[in-house]
Scaffold this motif. Sequence first.
Motif, PDB file in Angstrom:
ATOM      1  N   THR A 151      -4.142   8.514  -7.438  1.00 25.54           N
ATOM      2  CA  THR A 151      -4.668   9.352  -6.366  1.00 25.54           C
ATOM      3  C   THR A 151      -6.175   9.156  -6.366  1.00 25.54           C
ATOM      4  OG1 THR A 151      -4.732  11.610  -5.492  1.00 25.54           O
ATOM      5  CG2 THR A 151      -4.934  11.367  -7.872  1.00 25.54           C
TER       6      THR A 151
ATOM      7  N   ASP B 111      -1.155   8.441   9.937  1.00 18.71           N
ATOM      8  CA  ASP B 111      -1.590   7.362   9.053  1.00 18.71           C
ATOM      9  C   ASP B 111      -3.028   7.567   8.602  1.00 18.71           C
ATOM     10  OD1 ASP B 111       0.848   5.961   9.231  1.00 18.71           O
ATOM     11  OD2 ASP B 111       0.209   4.970  11.081  1.00 18.71           O
TER      12      ASP B 111
ATOM     13  N   MET C 147       0.935   4.337  -2.540  1.00 21.95           N
ATOM     14  CA  MET C 147       0.620   5.670  -2.039  1.00 21.95           C
ATOM     15  C   MET C 147       1.736   6.676  -2.317  1.00 21.95           C
ATOM     16  SD  MET C 147      -1.031   4.272   1.540  1.00 21.95           S
ATOM     17  CE  MET C 147      -1.200   5.829   2.407  1.00 21.95           C
TER      18      MET C 147
ATOM     19  N   TYR D 297      -4.437   0.018   3.878  1.00 28.22           N
ATOM     20  CA  TYR D 297      -3.327   0.573   4.654  1.00 28.22           C
ATOM     21  C   TYR D 297      -3.779   0.944   6.064  1.00 28.22           C
ATOM     22  CZ  TYR D 297       0.223   3.976   6.132  1.00 28.22           C
ATOM     23  OH  TYR D 297       1.174   4.675   6.839  1.00 28.22           O
TER      24      TYR D 297
ATOM     25  N   LYS E  73      -3.473  10.434   5.922  1.00 28.58           N
ATOM     26  CA  LYS E  73      -3.103  10.149   4.533  1.00 28.58           C
ATOM     27  C   LYS E  73      -3.844   8.944   3.955  1.00 28.58           C
ATOM     28  CE  LYS E  73       1.142   7.557   5.714  1.00 28.58           C
ATOM     29  NZ  LYS E  73       2.616   7.580   5.602  1.00 28.58           N
ATOM     30  N   SER E  74      -4.855   8.454   4.652  1.00 27.85           N
ATOM     31  CA  SER E  74      -5.654   7.340   4.138  1.00 27.85           C
ATOM     32  C   SER E  74      -7.140   7.667   4.273  1.00 27.85           C
ATOM     33  CB  SER E  74      -5.293   6.038   4.852  1.00 27.85           C
ATOM     34  OG  SER E  74      -5.428   6.181   6.267  1.00 27.85           O
TER      35      SER E  74
ATOM     36  N   GLU F 150      -7.685   7.179 -10.464  1.00 26.62           N
ATOM     37  CA  GLU F 150      -7.968   6.355  -9.278  1.00 26.62           C
ATOM     38  C   GLU F 150      -8.092   4.879  -9.596  1.00 26.62           C
ATOM     39  OE1 GLU F 150     -11.343   5.874  -5.742  1.00 26.62           O
ATOM     40  OE2 GLU F 150     -11.043   7.781  -6.742  1.00 26.62           O
TER      41      GLU F 150
ATOM     42  N   SER G 284       0.836  -1.206   0.000  1.00 27.20           N
ATOM     43  CA  SER G 284       0.000   0.000   0.000  1.00 27.20           C
ATOM     44  C   SER G 284       0.868   1.252   0.000  1.00 27.20           C
ATOM     45  CB  SER G 284      -0.928  -0.002   1.223  1.00 27.20           C
ATOM     46  OG  SER G 284      -1.769  -1.136   1.241  1.00 27.20           O
ATOM     47  N   GLU G 285       1.907   1.252   0.812  1.00 27.39           N
ATOM     48  CA  GLU G 285       2.792   2.420   0.882  1.00 27.39           C
ATOM     49  C   GLU G 285       3.455   2.691  -0.462  1.00 27.39           C
ATOM     50  OE1 GLU G 285       4.333   2.848   5.474  1.00 27.39           O
ATOM     51  OE2 GLU G 285       5.295   1.331   4.210  1.00 27.39           O
TER      52      GLU G 285
ATOM     53  N   LEU H  71      -6.007   2.659   0.171  1.00 24.69           N
ATOM     54  CA  LEU H  71      -5.965   3.523   1.351  1.00 24.69           C
ATOM     55  C   LEU H  71      -6.652   2.857   2.542  1.00 24.69           C
ATOM     56  CD1 LEU H  71      -6.821   6.996  -0.260  1.00 24.69           C
ATOM     57  CD2 LEU H  71      -4.562   6.048   0.263  1.00 24.69           C
TER      58      LEU H  71
END
Length: 581
Positions: free
Chosen positions: A242, A411, A236, A397, A414-415, A266, A232-233, A394
Amino acid sequence: MKRIYIALISLSSLFFVNCSDDYLDKNPISDVSEDSFFLTASDLELYTNGFYLLLPNSSSRGEIFTADSYSGEIVHNTLSDLMTDSRIVPSSGGGWNWNNLRDINYFLENYEKCDDESAKNRYGGVARFFRAYFYFNMVMNFGDVPWYDKTMEADDQDLYKARDSRQFVVDKILEDLDWAIAHMNDQSYAYEVSKYTALALKSRIGLFEGTFEKYHGIPGYEKYLQASISASEELMESSPYTLYSTGNPSSDYADLFRAEASETSEVILAREYTEPLTNGHRANYYTLTGSQGRPGMPKSVVNSYLNADGSRFTDQANYNTLSFADETADRDPRLSQTIRTSGYTRIGQSVELPPDLSFTITGYHLTKFVTAANSDGINQNTNDLPVFRFAEVLLNYAEAKAELGTATQEDMDKSIGLLRNRVDMPNVSVVDANANPDAYQEMFYPNVGGSNMGLILEIRRERRVELYMEGHRWNDIRRWKAGQSLTLPLRGIYLPGAGEYDLDGNGAIDLVVYEGELPTGQISGAKYFQLGTDIQLSADNLIDPLPDFNDRTFNENRDYLLPIPIQELQLNTNLVQNPNW
């Protein structure tokens, strides 16, 4: 213009099963592979195109937007065999099918005959992605399964081996995905597997296996959650994806799903539908005719949407006795972009339409994926359907972090925060969520505990709302060991008995519920339903869509896995049936 990709898939599927072309007739696939196939990039592309048939398709429960009916997340006038506890051990079939795996392994045994290194990296990655995708579904359905990474002949003794452990198989799955991620280039494709699709699948699998093992009491789950986080990171931080947004929180979410061509900002991988060369899907027809089971959102999902200010709707004492117009006002904007609420209009039209109980058994009338009226016929929708999208990454994560106990407010920012921001909703607060867990959400997930309990419940709420109608719910329920949630009452809108109702609050009567004979002098534009026959109400005056199925059961010691068919147990005596089947 949309590329004709599904047509190519259909052609390539003939290549596998019934090749009528003279060239292929003269050179069956088992023969051409060694001398006259797998030599060019075009050969590799043609062969791997057939693998895309493994993805959700446009038939029955295979459609992405109907898959949630299996777990009652979409309510119909009939229930699935899972919901009615009527599944049986089949004599054959039942999902225990290995043909697709043989095709994939055959490709992987032969594709390196091609001299094009770039093509080998790309299509070798595609094949390994689909082997991982195939095995992931087998593990979700059956648990332990035999791992095969070569083509099997009838006299091969490994064909009759025992099942390998689910952890062994998942580790092999992740090896395949890691190979694909390492070897495929950074090119993204709307309708084809890429490095980013492999990362998205790794994110999904790591979360599924990590939480399944955690909640089913299997040690060693942490490494899978960490795998989900790392995949996931990477998406991201180092991918082109996005969240789709034009800055319009009242329509961006809906527009994402009714776009004719995928919003590739997306959507990581989509199922494409193109007319007139192939049939479309049936989202419009499904929600706008009475012949499709009258699908509706259950009230438990409606209750899970927050108020627009971020407060909990179910904290109100009267949340179950509000009129439809009142309960859907000032809510998370995703609600009004998923079902009909006050002011709803069809694309390209200006007439406001209330929920139509002729087409929805709960009164919560679905609109997600619904497009303009020219697509209202059977299989006439040509808007793409997402298979993987960045929003899920997202959510994966955030949940993996929370389940490991390492989640911070950063965290969440940003998710979950990005998902909430798209619809102009306040972000979740880690401190506040854990200090005051939501009792209503606890009802669905009583086995959640610990210091992160409140945060985990909020993430599960967010997942249910954001991914509604995208086919995730049953897999979420079984990995969370939340099967008893399937036995909770299925309910619809509040109607305090017979009477006239202005559902959308615009001053006009939309619905008349009557007792006895159909009234004369009917109100223009209103729909009439007889109480006790067309509509039945629960003791608390909520629509009871299926009163004959209120006493449902779920076997915690059996129902998370499917049974192995009887014939397979007879053919391979090393196989052991899943518990209690």
